[in-house]
Design a protein around this motif. Structure first.
Motif, PDB file in Angstrom:
ATOM      1  N   LEU A  28      -4.093   6.396  -3.110  1.00 37.55           N
ATOM      2  CA  LEU A  28      -3.329   5.158  -3.239  1.00 37.55           C
ATOM      3  C   LEU A  28      -4.042   4.195  -4.176  1.00 37.55           C
ATOM      4  CD1 LEU A  28      -2.479   4.623   0.548  1.00 37.55           C
ATOM      5  CD2 LEU A  28      -1.036   5.686  -1.189  1.00 37.55           C
TER       6      LEU A  28
ATOM      7  N   ARG B  65      -2.893  12.267  -4.032  1.00 37.64           N
ATOM      8  CA  ARG B  65      -2.326  11.339  -3.055  1.00 37.64           C
ATOM      9  C   ARG B  65      -3.138  10.046  -2.924  1.00 37.64           C
ATOM     10  NH1 ARG B  65       1.282  12.816   0.617  1.00 37.64           N
ATOM     11  NH2 ARG B  65       0.265  11.575   2.241  1.00 37.64           N
TER      12      ARG B  65
ATOM     13  N   ARG C 173      -8.113   2.818  -8.720  1.00 32.80           N
ATOM     14  CA  ARG C 173      -8.397   3.981  -7.889  1.00 32.80           C
ATOM     15  C   ARG C 173      -9.755   4.541  -8.296  1.00 32.80           C
ATOM     16  NH1 ARG C 173      -3.057   7.773  -8.132  1.00 32.80           N
ATOM     17  NH2 ARG C 173      -3.797   8.067 -10.277  1.00 32.80           N
TER      18      ARG C 173
ATOM     19  N   ASP D  51       0.840  -1.195   0.000  1.00 32.45           N
ATOM     20  CA  ASP D  51       0.000   0.000   0.000  1.00 32.45           C
ATOM     21  C   ASP D  51       0.876   1.247   0.000  1.00 32.45           C
ATOM     22  OD1 ASP D  51      -3.007  -0.681   0.369  1.00 32.45           O
ATOM     23  OD2 ASP D  51      -1.982  -2.070   1.718  1.00 32.45           O
ATOM     24  N   GLU D  52       1.949   1.218   0.766  1.00 29.41           N
ATOM     25  CA  GLU D  52       2.926   2.302   0.771  1.00 29.41           C
ATOM     26  C   GLU D  52       4.324   1.695   0.791  1.00 29.41           C
ATOM     27  OE1 GLU D  52       2.406   5.210   3.829  1.00 29.41           O
ATOM     28  OE2 GLU D  52       0.375   5.739   3.198  1.00 29.41           O
TER      29      GLU D  52
END
Length: 574
Positions: free
Chosen positions: A537, A535, A529, A164-165
């Motif tokens: 994710l 921003r 998305r 995810d990050e």
């Protein structure tokens, strides 16, 4: 000063874990209920670099590691854990996929340094079989929020669907409310480059200067430094002041790393969350010194590992089962309540119903641009067997990056002066023995080769047969010329491109608009998305999902080792 150092390295992180009943220790995970309906645990996985078991709790009297010693006292110490390679990228490829690196084309160090024949072009990305997925992606598919801070080095590219990050600013704080998370953290303070003296780094080591300088600053701030006269010099190194000082620097770097671990534990404790998390700590392979890193000896493969269970299960105990790095993926998936897929080559080490293997295996292949080698190892609890397929290649290879180590410089200097002992000089000699066999109980340094001793013929035959079977079972690609392997993965030298996903809308049983995504590329992972901002994710596509009228959907796909697809999009009509 330590806080400044950690900030400089962008490694000061908050490992806050919440919400979850954590599975107990060395029992079947299913029996302990994690997969049986209880809240799923958050998991923190710390993987530091280039470090053998130089930890107090693992019996090293010189190491200053109070934080890890405490974690070990509260957890389970695994004392026979072995990486599948003695160097980071192949080892991490096996770790993240649960597949031996030589079975997925990721065995060479690195894929990015491959020189294409007849050109100045460099690099490729390994293409695993289409079913292979990184284990954090499987956790994402099961609802985990996954973060990596921040080393990857997987040799299969950096698929956007795994995390995810991903990066130095990745944080669990961005997770959806109530979602469990998996957080993986790396630290370079024990890396080979942290032993380099910044004032004398050659051009091959220039990219590592920030880490070298950070480590030096941290060592200078320590209240107590390791004395060179106190360290133990293995017999395969010359016992000189420079060598002793470098080993002492390694211990000082371990002390800095331990303080970093303490910072993470402090954050958890102050937030009241330490007792709601599974904490796992290990290293990506053995020491960063010569004849350790890049080798198949225990000095390059043996790593310490601790698992701390929050209910105190197994606290202070030692587990001596043979563990391979490919076992960590199924083990972590099981802790998260995710059934390990059938294609994984490891086992869940916490499930006592699965038998312990007689051997674990490791591989050594190309390093950097020009040093070509191919060796394989089979290790039991008592013996190590190594087969060198290219005995005319010296164990020592011309690796300019490693020349920044003082120990390497000393060995080369003394070789030129004729001062090395026969054992030490054998590092540079050819031919090497085609086979090596070591009694690890009598000879932990692996310096007395028993392969030619008739008394050990049965042991050698048993290990050789086990290695042959393993190579066949995993379809070891090491014997294939790298250019041929790359041609098979990237036909004509062109990286394949993942097909962009199709977007299909349909009306669900509840009358709502549903979206289904599909890529024509076999094995592709798909992200999407909704109404994306700067921003937003990428979510991992798992199954058809409901969308509101007027929403804009963006989607793209990636098969590991391929180029990402183009982004496709559609607006759902009102």
């Amino acid at each position: 000063m330590l806080a400044m150092l950690i900030e400089f390295r962008k490694r000061l992180i908050v490992l806050l874990l919440a919400l979850g009943v954590v599975a107990p220790g060395c029992q079947s995970v299913e029996q302990d209920g994690v997969a049986g309906g209880k809240s799923r645990p958050n998991i923190v996985f710390m993987v530091v670099e280039d470090l053998s078991p130089r930890i107090g709790a693992f019996g090293d009297p010189i190491a200053v590691t109070p934080n890890l010693d405490q974690v070990a006292g509260e957890g389970v110490r695994f004392i026979k854990v072995f990486t599948s390679a003695g160097v980071c990228a192949p080892s991490r490829a096996a770790l993240i996929t649960g597949m031996h690196q030589a079975s997925i084309g990721a065995q060479n160090m690195r894929t990015s340094s491959f020189v294409w024949p007849g050109s100045n072009r460099r690099g490729y990305e390994a293409v695993p079989p289409p079913e292979v997925k990184a284990f954090p992606e499987l956790m994402r598919a099961a609802g985990y929020f996954t973060i990596n801070n921040s080393k990857t080095d997987y040799q299969i590219g950096n698929p956007f669907t795994v995390w995810d990050e991903n990066g130095p600013d990745a944080t669990w704080k961005d997770r959806p409310s109530g979602a469990p998370f998996f957080a993986m953290y790396s630290l370079q303070l024990t890396h080979e480059s942290a032993l380099f003296l910044p004032g004398s780094v050659n051009t091959a080591g220039e990219t590592s200067l920030p880490n070298s300088r950070a480590a030096e600053a941290g060592r200078n701030a320590l209240a107590k430094r390791t004395r060179p006269e106190d360290v133990v010099v293995p017999p395969y190194y010359p016992d000189t002041r420079a060598v002793r000082e470098e080993i002492a620097r390694q211990y000082d770097n371990v002390q800095l790393m331990d303080a970093w671990v303490g910072e993470q534990l402090k954050e958890l404790r102050q937030a009241g969350l330490l007792e709601n998390t599974i904490v796992i700590w290990t290293t990506d392979h053995g020491d960063g010194l010569p004849r350790a890193k890049r080798s198949l000896y225990d000095s390059g493969l043996s790593v310490p590992m601790i698992i701390r269970f929050p209910d105190g299960h197994g606290a202070g105990t030692v587990d001596d089962q043979l563990v391979s790095f490919v076992d960590l993926a199924p083990t972590l998936l099981s802790l998260a309540g995710v059934d390990p897929p059938h294609w994984l080559q490891g086992r869940n080490i916490l499930d006592r119903k699965t038998p312990e293997p007689g051997y674990v295996f490791a591989a050594r292949d190309r390093f950097d641009e020009v040093y070509i080698d191919r060796s394989r190892a089979a290790r039991s609890k008592d013996f190590k067997y190594i087969r060198n397929d290219l005995p005319d290649v010296p164990f020592y290879g011309d690796i300019p990056y490693r020349d920044n180590l003082a120990t390497m410089q000393e060995m080369r200097r003394q070789l030129g002066e004729g001062k090395l002992s026969p054992l030490q000089a054998s590092y540079f000699a050819t031919p090497r023995p085609a086979e090596e066999l070591y009694d690890l109980n009598a000879d932990p340094d692996e310096i007395n080769n028993l392969a030619g001793d008739a008394r050990y013929a049965d042991e050698k035959l048993k290990a050789r047969s086990a290695l042959d079977k393993w190579q066949a079972d995993v379809a070891d690609l090491g014997a294939m010329a790298e250019r041929d392997m790359v041609e098979r993965m990237w036909p004509g030298g062109v990286q394949p491109e993942t097909a962009a996903p199709f977007i299909r809308t349909f009306t669900g049983a509840n009358g709502k608009t549903m979206v289904e995504l599909h890529s024509l590329t076999g094995g592709a992972s798909i992200g999407y998305r909704l109404n994306a901002g700067p921003r937003t994710l990428w979510s991992l596509y798992v199954r058809p999902f409901e969308v509101p009228a007027g929403a804009r959907i963006e989607t793209k796909a990636i098969r590991y080792g391929y180029k990402e697809s183009a982004v496709s999009g559609v607006v759902i009509p009102p």
